[in-house]
Design a protein around this motif. Structure first.
Motif, PDB file in Angstrom:
ATOM      1  N   VAL A  49       0.838  -1.211   0.000  1.00 30.73           N
ATOM      2  CA  VAL A  49       0.000   0.000   0.000  1.00 30.73           C
ATOM      3  C   VAL A  49       0.870   1.256   0.000  1.00 30.73           C
ATOM      4  CG1 VAL A  49      -1.750   1.317   1.280  1.00 30.73           C
ATOM      5  CG2 VAL A  49      -1.986  -1.161   1.037  1.00 30.73           C
ATOM      6  N   LEU A  50       1.920   1.234   0.827  1.00 29.65           N
ATOM      7  CA  LEU A  50       2.810   2.403   0.867  1.00 29.65           C
ATOM      8  C   LEU A  50       3.498   2.603  -0.480  1.00 29.65           C
ATOM      9  CD1 LEU A  50       3.901   4.656   2.673  1.00 29.65           C
ATOM     10  CD2 LEU A  50       5.794   3.143   3.296  1.00 29.65           C
ATOM     11  N   SER A  51       3.815   1.486  -1.146  1.00 31.44           N
ATOM     12  CA  SER A  51       4.492   1.625  -2.448  1.00 31.44           C
ATOM     13  C   SER A  51       3.480   1.752  -3.600  1.00 31.44           C
ATOM     14  CB  SER A  51       5.442   0.454  -2.680  1.00 31.44           C
ATOM     15  OG  SER A  51       4.724  -0.756  -2.644  1.00 31.44           O
ATOM     16  N   LYS A  52       2.201   1.878  -3.247  1.00 34.19           N
ATOM     17  CA  LYS A  52       1.099   2.122  -4.203  1.00 34.19           C
ATOM     18  C   LYS A  52       0.888   0.969  -5.186  1.00 34.19           C
ATOM     19  CE  LYS A  52       1.600   7.048  -3.595  1.00 34.19           C
ATOM     20  NZ  LYS A  52       2.202   8.261  -4.019  1.00 34.19           N
ATOM     21  N   VAL A 146      14.747  10.653   4.291  1.00 38.30           N
ATOM     22  CA  VAL A 146      13.837  10.139   5.321  1.00 38.30           C
ATOM     23  C   VAL A 146      14.668   9.623   6.489  1.00 38.30           C
ATOM     24  CG1 VAL A 146      11.949   8.504   5.798  1.00 38.30           C
ATOM     25  CG2 VAL A 146      12.325   9.310   3.459  1.00 38.30           C
ATOM     26  N   ALA A 147      14.272   9.990   7.712  1.00 40.22           N
ATOM     27  CA  ALA A 147      14.896   9.422   8.914  1.00 40.22           C
ATOM     28  C   ALA A 147      13.877   8.493   9.554  1.00 40.22           C
ATOM     29  CB  ALA A 147      15.277  10.534   9.879  1.00 40.22           C
ATOM     30  N   ILE A 148      14.284   7.270   9.824  1.00 37.06           N
ATOM     31  CA  ILE A 148      13.357   6.286  10.393  1.00 37.06           C
ATOM     32  C   ILE A 148      13.836   5.906  11.783  1.00 37.06           C
ATOM     33  CG2 ILE A 148      12.386   3.962  10.113  1.00 37.06           C
ATOM     34  CD1 ILE A 148      12.698   4.403   7.062  1.00 37.06           C
ATOM     35  N   VAL A 149      12.973   6.104  12.763  1.00 37.76           N
ATOM     36  CA  VAL A 149      13.312   5.746  14.132  1.00 37.76           C
ATOM     37  C   VAL A 149      12.716   4.376  14.411  1.00 37.76           C
ATOM     38  CG1 VAL A 149      13.154   6.401  16.566  1.00 37.76           C
ATOM     39  CG2 VAL A 149      13.300   8.179  14.799  1.00 37.76           C
ATOM     40  N   GLY A 150      13.573   3.395  14.549  1.00 40.33           N
ATOM     41  CA  GLY A 150      13.108   2.021  14.778  1.00 40.33           C
ATOM     42  C   GLY A 150      13.546   1.129  13.639  1.00 40.33           C
ATOM     43  N   GLY A 152      13.064  -2.106  13.211  1.00 41.01           N
ATOM     44  CA  GLY A 152      12.346  -3.390  13.192  1.00 41.01           C
ATOM     45  C   GLY A 152      11.780  -3.616  11.795  1.00 41.01           C
ATOM     46  N   TRP A 153      10.876  -4.581  11.674  1.00 36.44           N
ATOM     47  CA  TRP A 153      10.343  -4.906  10.346  1.00 36.44           C
ATOM     48  C   TRP A 153       9.681  -3.713   9.678  1.00 36.44           C
ATOM     49  CZ3 TRP A 153      12.458  -8.717   8.183  1.00 36.44           C
ATOM     50  CH2 TRP A 153      12.797  -9.877   8.881  1.00 36.44           C
ATOM     51  N   ILE A 154       8.819  -3.027  10.434  1.00 33.98           N
ATOM     52  CA  ILE A 154       8.043  -1.941   9.816  1.00 33.98           C
ATOM     53  C   ILE A 154       8.977  -0.827   9.349  1.00 33.98           C
ATOM     54  CG2 ILE A 154       6.254  -0.173  10.233  1.00 33.98           C
ATOM     55  CD1 ILE A 154       4.894  -2.227  12.109  1.00 33.98           C
ATOM     56  N   GLY A 155       9.932  -0.460  10.217  1.00 35.94           N
ATOM     57  CA  GLY A 155      10.891   0.585   9.853  1.00 35.94           C
ATOM     58  C   GLY A 155      11.669   0.212   8.601  1.00 35.94           C
ATOM     59  N   LEU A 156      12.108  -1.052   8.542  1.00 37.17           N
ATOM     60  CA  LEU A 156      12.929  -1.467   7.397  1.00 37.17           C
ATOM     61  C   LEU A 156      12.102  -1.594   6.117  1.00 37.17           C
ATOM     62  CD1 LEU A 156      15.373  -4.018   9.060  1.00 37.17           C
ATOM     63  CD2 LEU A 156      15.703  -1.582   8.605  1.00 37.17           C
ATOM     64  N   GLU A 157      10.834  -1.972   6.273  1.00 34.12           N
ATOM     65  CA  GLU A 157       9.976  -2.033   5.081  1.00 34.12           C
ATOM     66  C   GLU A 157       9.758  -0.629   4.509  1.00 34.12           C
ATOM     67  OE1 GLU A 157       7.591  -6.102   6.315  1.00 34.12           O
ATOM     68  OE2 GLU A 157       6.648  -4.167   6.702  1.00 34.12           O
ATOM     69  N   ILE A 158       9.578   0.334   5.403  1.00 31.78           N
ATOM     70  CA  ILE A 158       9.425   1.722   4.939  1.00 31.78           C
ATOM     71  C   ILE A 158      10.740   2.179   4.287  1.00 31.78           C
ATOM     72  CG2 ILE A 158       8.976   4.122   5.633  1.00 31.78           C
ATOM     73  CD1 ILE A 158       7.405   2.871   8.049  1.00 31.78           C
ATOM     74  N   ALA A 160      12.878   0.353   2.732  1.00 28.51           N
ATOM     75  CA  ALA A 160      12.992  -0.275   1.409  1.00 28.51           C
ATOM     76  C   ALA A 160      12.148   0.485   0.385  1.00 28.51           C
ATOM     77  CB  ALA A 160      12.544  -1.734   1.488  1.00 28.51           C
ATOM     78  N   THR A 161      10.932   0.837   0.774  1.00 31.51           N
ATOM     79  CA  THR A 161      10.056   1.574  -0.145  1.00 31.51           C
ATOM     80  C   THR A 161      10.667   2.929  -0.489  1.00 31.51           C
ATOM     81  OG1 THR A 161       8.128   0.481   0.761  1.00 31.51           O
ATOM     82  CG2 THR A 161       7.706   2.531  -0.429  1.00 31.51           C
ATOM     83  N   ALA A 162      11.170   3.616   0.528  1.00 33.26           N
ATOM     84  CA  ALA A 162      11.751   4.949   0.304  1.00 33.26           C
ATOM     85  C   ALA A 162      12.990   4.854  -0.589  1.00 33.26           C
ATOM     86  CB  ALA A 162      12.092   5.595   1.650  1.00 33.26           C
TER      87      ALA A 162
END
Ligand SMILES: Cc1cc2nc3c(=O)[nH]c(=O)nc-3n(C[C@H](O)[C@H](O)[C@H](O)COP(=O)(O)OP(=O)(O)OC[C@H]3O[C@@H](n4cnc5c(N)ncnc54)[C@H](O)[C@@H]3O)c2cc1C
Length: 181
Positions: A49-52, A146-150, A152-158, A160-162
């Protein structure tokens, strides 16, 4: 007539309601949801969904007809603010009071931010629900970095998309390694 009140309308709540009806529960089911979209799965929010590559509708666990067939009383968007276990009542933000015979609390979890003040910073977003995802996707459209705090899986998936979108990504993680938990 027996009444079950379900607080929250995520994945757990959706399958609980479906199972109750499948197993022959004929009493009243009241569902309280502070979100507009109900009974949906969150994992694709940080992925397709994030990557549309997928729509928000594709997250739904059930069709509108299936939800109709559950014959539930839906209170949304509304929030359970108080539970009185002695009188067996749930109070909602709207002021409604729902009596229950059984209560299912299916409120899931929430994203932690390092400090409460971060919530007031306009370009800080969390990713937990559909609204968060819409906000993040919109920000990603124009962001260069983009700076990602965390980490874990969700942070790393974001992350990857970014990265796929060509952004510079920094991931901050306080544990010794990524996805340690
Ligand atoms: C971005 C993302 C990616 C994920 N990816 C994966 C994955 O790849 N694999 C995996 O196994 N898991 C993943 N998860 C975790 C998975 O989505 C959760 O474990 C799952 O959503 C838990 O379901 P739940 O029904 O318990 O809670 P939730 O889905 O969180 O639903 C709870 C609902 O209750 C509502 N609520 C809370 N308090 C109240 C209140 N007082 N009144 C009314 N409503 C209230 C919330 O707003 C929410 O709508 C991911 C989660 C996220 C956010």
């Amino acid at each position: 007539m027996e009444r079950i009140v379900v607080v929250g309308a995520g994945q757990a709540a959706g399958w609980a309601v479906s199972t109750l009806r499948q197993e022959g529960f004929t009493g009243e089911i009241h569902v309280v949801s502070d979100e507009n979209q109900i009974f949906y799965e969150r994992p694709p929010l940080s992925k397709q969904v994030l990557s549309k590559e997928a729509t928000y509708d594709s997250l739904n666990l059930f069709s509108p007809e299936q939800i109709d067939a559950f014959s539930i009383h839906l209170h949304k968007p509304d929030r359970a603010t108080q539970i009185d276990r002695v009188s067996q009542q749930v109070t909602l933000e709207s002021g409604k009071v729902l009596a229950y015979d059984k209560l299912l609390i299916a409120t899931g979890s929430r994203a932690r931010v390092p400090a409460n003040t971060w919530k007031d910073i306009p370009n800080v977003v969390t990713l937990r629900d559909v609204q968060d995802c819409e906000r993040l996707a919109k920000r990603l459209d124009t962001a260069q970095s983009v700076a990602i705090v965390g980490g874990g899986w969700i942070g790393l998936e974001i992350a990857a998309t970014a990265r796929k979108q060509g952004k510079t990504v920094d991931v901050f993680e306080y544990a010794e390694r990524l996805c340690a938990r």
